[in-house]
Design a protein around this motif. Structure first.
Motif, PDB file in Angstrom:
ATOM      1  N   THR A   7      51.661 -28.033-120.521  1.00 35.48           N
ATOM      2  CA  THR A   7      52.080 -27.065-121.546  1.00 35.48           C
ATOM      3  C   THR A   7      52.376 -27.795-122.837  1.00 35.48           C
ATOM      4  O   THR A   7      52.748 -28.976-122.833  1.00 35.48           O
ATOM      5  CB  THR A   7      53.332 -26.254-121.150  1.00 35.48           C
ATOM      6  OG1 THR A   7      54.360 -27.175-120.823  1.00 35.48           O
ATOM      7  CG2 THR A   7      53.086 -25.304-120.009  1.00 35.48           C
ATOM      8  N   ILE A   8      52.207 -27.059-123.922  1.00 35.92           N
ATOM      9  CA  ILE A   8      52.454 -27.625-125.243  1.00 35.92           C
ATOM     10  C   ILE A   8      52.992 -26.496-126.115  1.00 35.92           C
ATOM     11  O   ILE A   8      52.555 -25.344-125.959  1.00 35.92           O
ATOM     12  CB  ILE A   8      51.130 -28.217-125.795  1.00 35.92           C
ATOM     13  CG1 ILE A   8      51.360 -29.148-126.948  1.00 35.92           C
ATOM     14  CG2 ILE A   8      50.152 -27.153-126.192  1.00 35.92           C
ATOM     15  CD1 ILE A   8      50.130 -29.978-127.284  1.00 35.92           C
ATOM     16  N   LYS A   9      53.933 -26.822-127.009  1.00 37.73           N
ATOM     17  CA  LYS A   9      54.490 -25.763-127.850  1.00 37.73           C
ATOM     18  C   LYS A   9      53.622 -25.602-129.094  1.00 37.73           C
ATOM     19  O   LYS A   9      53.353 -26.567-129.806  1.00 37.73           O
ATOM     20  CB  LYS A   9      55.928 -26.119-128.243  1.00 37.73           C
ATOM     21  CG  LYS A   9      56.613 -24.979-128.960  1.00 37.73           C
ATOM     22  CD  LYS A   9      58.124 -25.108-128.903  1.00 37.73           C
ATOM     23  CE  LYS A   9      58.848 -23.866-129.385  1.00 37.73           C
ATOM     24  NZ  LYS A   9      58.415 -23.293-130.622  1.00 37.73           N
ATOM     25  N   ILE A  10      53.150 -24.389-129.319  1.00 38.58           N
ATOM     26  CA  ILE A  10      52.377 -24.079-130.526  1.00 38.58           C
ATOM     27  C   ILE A  10      53.096 -22.910-131.194  1.00 38.58           C
ATOM     28  O   ILE A  10      53.171 -21.817-130.621  1.00 38.58           O
ATOM     29  CB  ILE A  10      50.920 -23.662-130.184  1.00 38.58           C
ATOM     30  CG1 ILE A  10      50.169 -24.746-129.396  1.00 38.58           C
ATOM     31  CG2 ILE A  10      50.144 -23.246-131.429  1.00 38.58           C
ATOM     32  CD1 ILE A  10      49.818 -26.002-130.132  1.00 38.58           C
ATOM     33  N   GLU A  11      53.633 -23.151-132.367  1.00 42.17           N
ATOM     34  CA  GLU A  11      54.430 -22.127-133.060  1.00 42.17           C
ATOM     35  C   GLU A  11      55.492 -21.546-132.120  1.00 42.17           C
ATOM     36  O   GLU A  11      56.295 -22.280-131.595  1.00 42.17           O
ATOM     37  CB  GLU A  11      53.515 -21.044-133.622  1.00 42.17           C
ATOM     38  CG  GLU A  11      52.731 -21.536-134.811  1.00 42.17           C
ATOM     39  CD  GLU A  11      52.453 -20.455-135.810  1.00 42.17           C
ATOM     40  OE1 GLU A  11      52.791 -19.289-135.585  1.00 42.17           O
ATOM     41  OE2 GLU A  11      51.871 -20.789-136.841  1.00 42.17           O
ATOM     42  N   ASP A  12      55.415 -20.212-131.865  1.00 40.01           N
ATOM     43  CA  ASP A  12      56.478 -19.566-131.081  1.00 40.01           C
ATOM     44  C   ASP A  12      56.175 -19.473-129.591  1.00 40.01           C
ATOM     45  O   ASP A  12      56.865 -18.754-128.875  1.00 40.01           O
ATOM     46  CB  ASP A  12      56.748 -18.164-131.650  1.00 40.01           C
ATOM     47  CG  ASP A  12      55.495 -17.282-131.641  1.00 40.01           C
ATOM     48  OD1 ASP A  12      54.373 -17.838-131.647  1.00 40.01           O
ATOM     49  OD2 ASP A  12      55.627 -16.045-131.612  1.00 40.01           O
ATOM     50  N   GLN A  14      54.632 -21.348-125.680  1.00 44.86           N
ATOM     51  CA  GLN A  14      54.201 -22.481-124.862  1.00 44.86           C
ATOM     52  C   GLN A  14      52.775 -22.165-124.443  1.00 44.86           C
ATOM     53  O   GLN A  14      52.527 -21.094-123.870  1.00 44.86           O
ATOM     54  CB  GLN A  14      55.071 -22.617-123.606  1.00 44.86           C
ATOM     55  CG  GLN A  14      56.490 -23.099-123.856  1.00 44.86           C
ATOM     56  CD  GLN A  14      56.564 -24.569-124.263  1.00 44.86           C
ATOM     57  OE1 GLN A  14      55.650 -25.367-124.000  1.00 44.86           O
ATOM     58  NE2 GLN A  14      57.653 -24.929-124.934  1.00 44.86           N
ATOM     59  N   VAL A  15      51.851 -23.051-124.741  1.00 46.91           N
ATOM     60  CA  VAL A  15      50.454 -22.854-124.350  1.00 46.91           C
ATOM     61  C   VAL A  15      50.195 -23.640-123.074  1.00 46.91           C
ATOM     62  O   VAL A  15      50.546 -24.819-122.984  1.00 46.91           O
ATOM     63  CB  VAL A  15      49.500 -23.305-125.480  1.00 46.91           C
ATOM     64  CG1 VAL A  15      48.058 -23.381-124.988  1.00 46.91           C
ATOM     65  CG2 VAL A  15      49.597 -22.354-126.669  1.00 46.91           C
ATOM     66  N   SER A  16      49.586 -22.967-122.090  1.00 48.89           N
ATOM     67  CA  SER A  16      49.253 -23.617-120.822  1.00 48.89           C
ATOM     68  C   SER A  16      47.795 -24.065-120.885  1.00 48.89           C
ATOM     69  O   SER A  16      46.928 -23.292-121.294  1.00 48.89           O
ATOM     70  CB  SER A  16      49.474 -22.612-119.692  1.00 48.89           C
ATOM     71  OG  SER A  16      49.008 -23.142-118.486  1.00 48.89           O
ATOM     72  N   GLY A  61      49.477 -14.805-124.481  1.00 50.94           N
ATOM     73  CA  GLY A  61      49.626 -13.570-123.695  1.00 50.94           C
ATOM     74  C   GLY A  61      48.773 -13.508-122.440  1.00 50.94           C
ATOM     75  O   GLY A  61      48.838 -12.539-121.693  1.00 50.94           O
ATOM     76  N   HIS A  62      47.958 -14.535-122.199  1.00 49.85           N
ATOM     77  CA  HIS A  62      47.078 -14.548-121.026  1.00 49.85           C
ATOM     78  C   HIS A  62      47.447 -15.741-120.128  1.00 49.85           C
ATOM     79  O   HIS A  62      48.011 -16.728-120.606  1.00 49.85           O
ATOM     80  CB  HIS A  62      45.615 -14.660-121.456  1.00 49.85           C
ATOM     81  CG  HIS A  62      45.142 -13.488-122.259  1.00 49.85           C
ATOM     82  ND1 HIS A  62      45.519 -13.292-123.567  1.00 49.85           N
ATOM     83  CD2 HIS A  62      44.348 -12.440-121.933  1.00 49.85           C
ATOM     84  CE1 HIS A  62      44.969 -12.172-124.015  1.00 49.85           C
ATOM     85  NE2 HIS A  62      44.257 -11.632-123.036  1.00 49.85           N
ATOM     86  N   GLY A  63      47.074 -15.623-118.842  1.00 48.02           N
ATOM     87  CA  GLY A  63      47.349 -16.716-117.907  1.00 48.02           C
ATOM     88  C   GLY A  63      48.814 -17.116-117.960  1.00 48.02           C
ATOM     89  O   GLY A  63      49.698 -16.256-117.927  1.00 48.02           O
ATOM     90  N   ASN A  64      49.046 -18.414-118.114  1.00 47.85           N
ATOM     91  CA  ASN A  64      50.438 -18.898-118.122  1.00 47.85           C
ATOM     92  C   ASN A  64      50.958 -19.192-119.530  1.00 47.85           C
ATOM     93  O   ASN A  64      52.014 -19.802-119.670  1.00 47.85           O
ATOM     94  CB  ASN A  64      50.539 -20.173-117.264  1.00 47.85           C
ATOM     95  CG  ASN A  64      50.220 -19.883-115.816  1.00 47.85           C
ATOM     96  OD1 ASN A  64      50.528 -18.799-115.312  1.00 47.85           O
ATOM     97  ND2 ASN A  64      49.567 -20.818-115.142  1.00 47.85           N
ATOM     98  N   LEU A  81      44.477 -21.674-131.829  1.00 49.79           N
ATOM     99  CA  LEU A  81      43.455 -22.633-131.385  1.00 49.79           C
ATOM    100  C   LEU A  81      43.432 -23.860-132.299  1.00 49.79           C
ATOM    101  O   LEU A  81      43.395 -25.005-131.835  1.00 49.79           O
ATOM    102  CB  LEU A  81      42.072 -21.955-131.355  1.00 49.79           C
ATOM    103  CG  LEU A  81      40.875 -22.891-131.196  1.00 49.79           C
ATOM    104  CD1 LEU A  81      40.865 -23.582-129.837  1.00 49.79           C
ATOM    105  CD2 LEU A  81      39.555 -22.146-131.386  1.00 49.79           C
ATOM    106  N   ILE A  82      43.443 -23.617-133.595  1.00 51.91           N
ATOM    107  CA  ILE A  82      43.370 -24.739-134.549  1.00 51.91           C
ATOM    108  C   ILE A  82      44.614 -25.627-134.422  1.00 51.91           C
ATOM    109  O   ILE A  82      44.516 -26.853-134.425  1.00 51.91           O
ATOM    110  CB  ILE A  82      43.185 -24.202-135.995  1.00 51.91           C
ATOM    111  CG1 ILE A  82      41.840 -23.460-136.117  1.00 51.91           C
ATOM    112  CG2 ILE A  82      43.303 -25.317-137.033  1.00 51.91           C
ATOM    113  CD1 ILE A  82      40.601 -24.315-135.843  1.00 51.91           C
ATOM    114  N   ASN A  83      45.795 -24.995-134.270  1.00 50.44           N
ATOM    115  CA  ASN A  83      47.021 -25.781-134.074  1.00 50.44           C
ATOM    116  C   ASN A  83      46.958 -26.570-132.769  1.00 50.44           C
ATOM    117  O   ASN A  83      47.409 -27.713-132.686  1.00 50.44           O
ATOM    118  CB  ASN A  83      48.249 -24.868-134.049  1.00 50.44           C
ATOM    119  CG  ASN A  83      48.559 -24.320-135.427  1.00 50.44           C
ATOM    120  OD1 ASN A  83      48.253 -24.951-136.432  1.00 50.44           O
ATOM    121  ND2 ASN A  83      49.139 -23.138-135.486  1.00 50.44           N
TER     122      ASN A  83
END
Ligand code: MLT
Length: 274
Positions: A7-12, A14-16, A61-64, A81-83
């Motif tokens: 996971t990585i924090k992108i703006e507001d 957590q992106v899995s 909003g999708h997956g994890n 995506l760009i971030n």
């Protein structure tokens, strides 16, 4: 593959994501369709990870991945995506998007062409929703609110898969239903609104300078081969391949053929570069 989730924090949010394969390999980044998640690319990741750095993430909003608090739009998904690419510390990526993933990819290449070495556009289109298509999305939102996510999942697979896949690709259909059912009602309805509001990107196609591979299922009911052909005509440096025995989810319905064209395209890019 689940165990390698990061996971990585992108703006507001957590992106899995997964990020596997040799660190110094050419990076290939996958963007999934709606309303799926990064696991739709498992058959590609398994093959490519031996030679390439393979990254696949869950769209907001999708997956994890978290949904955050901002209103969903293709522009917001593109900026995520760009971030995300910025955080990965890669110079350029080969970007592969299916359907909604292709809408995001086209927006990304429009605004940040320097980030991409090549594009793979699967079962996608550049045109915005017609008024009828928007109307259908609003009806889908009503139906999700009234009848729940389970019924939406059962209805969706009828359009996502070719009819023969219901006897030949049962596991994939079960997996896709599970992906849809695990998406929250709020994310489904917010993404449907985002899809309905997306802008046409056909005008940018002649300006795309990088090599592009267009892949589409011969029985795709959502973005049929005619739509792929019209994109192919507009993109100067593009190759079009039609995947047999496949509907809208061509990479899951016929991974053998999909992977064959995919590998050929990416390995030739490499040869040209070296
Ligand atoms: C998708 O697979 O991402 C969706 O079919 C996109 C759409 O509904 O326009």
């Amino acid at each position: 593959m689940q165990n390698s989730d990061k996971t990585i924090k992108i703006e507001d949010i957590q992106v899995s994501y997964i990020d596997i394969g040799p660190d110094d390999g050419t990076a290939i980044l996958f963007v999934h369709g709606f309303p799926l998640n990064k696991t739709m690319w498992n058959e590609q990741v398994d093959v490519l990870k031996e030679w390439y750095r393979v990254i696949a993430y869950d769209v907001r909003g999708h997956g994890n991945s978290g949904a955050g608090t901002q209103e969903f739009s293709i522009e917001l998904f593109t900026s995520d995506l760009i971030n995300f690419i910025g955080e990965l510390q890669v110079d350029k990526v080969i970007l592969c998007g299916l359907s909604m993933g292709g809408y995001i990819a086209l927006n990304a290449v429009k605004d940040y062409p320097e980030r991409f070495e090549a594009l793979i556009l699967c079962d996608t289109q550049c045109i915005a929703d017609t008024p009828e298509a928007k109307e259908k999305r609003m009806k889908a939102i009503e139906s999700i609110k009234e009848n729940g996510v389970g019924q939406y999942a059962d209805e969706s697979v009828k359009n996502l898969f070719a009819s023969e896949s219901f006897s030949t690709r049962k596991d994939e259909i079960t997996a896709v239903k599970k992906m849809i059912r695990s998406t929250t009602e709020n994310s489904l309805t917010s993404t449907l609104k985002a899809l309905a509001g997306r802008k046409d990107t056909c005008g940018i196609l002649p300006q795309i300078q990088v090599p592009v591979l267009i892949l589409t299922g011969e029985k795709d009911k959502i973005t049929p081969p005619s739509v792929a052909e019209s994109m192919h005509e507009k993109i100067i440096n593009s190759t079009l391949e039609i995947i047999g025995n496949a509907g809208h989810l061509s990479n899951m319905e016929n991974p053998e053929e999909f992977n064959k064209y995919f590998m050929k395209f990416v390995s030739e890019l490499h040869l040209k570069k070296d």
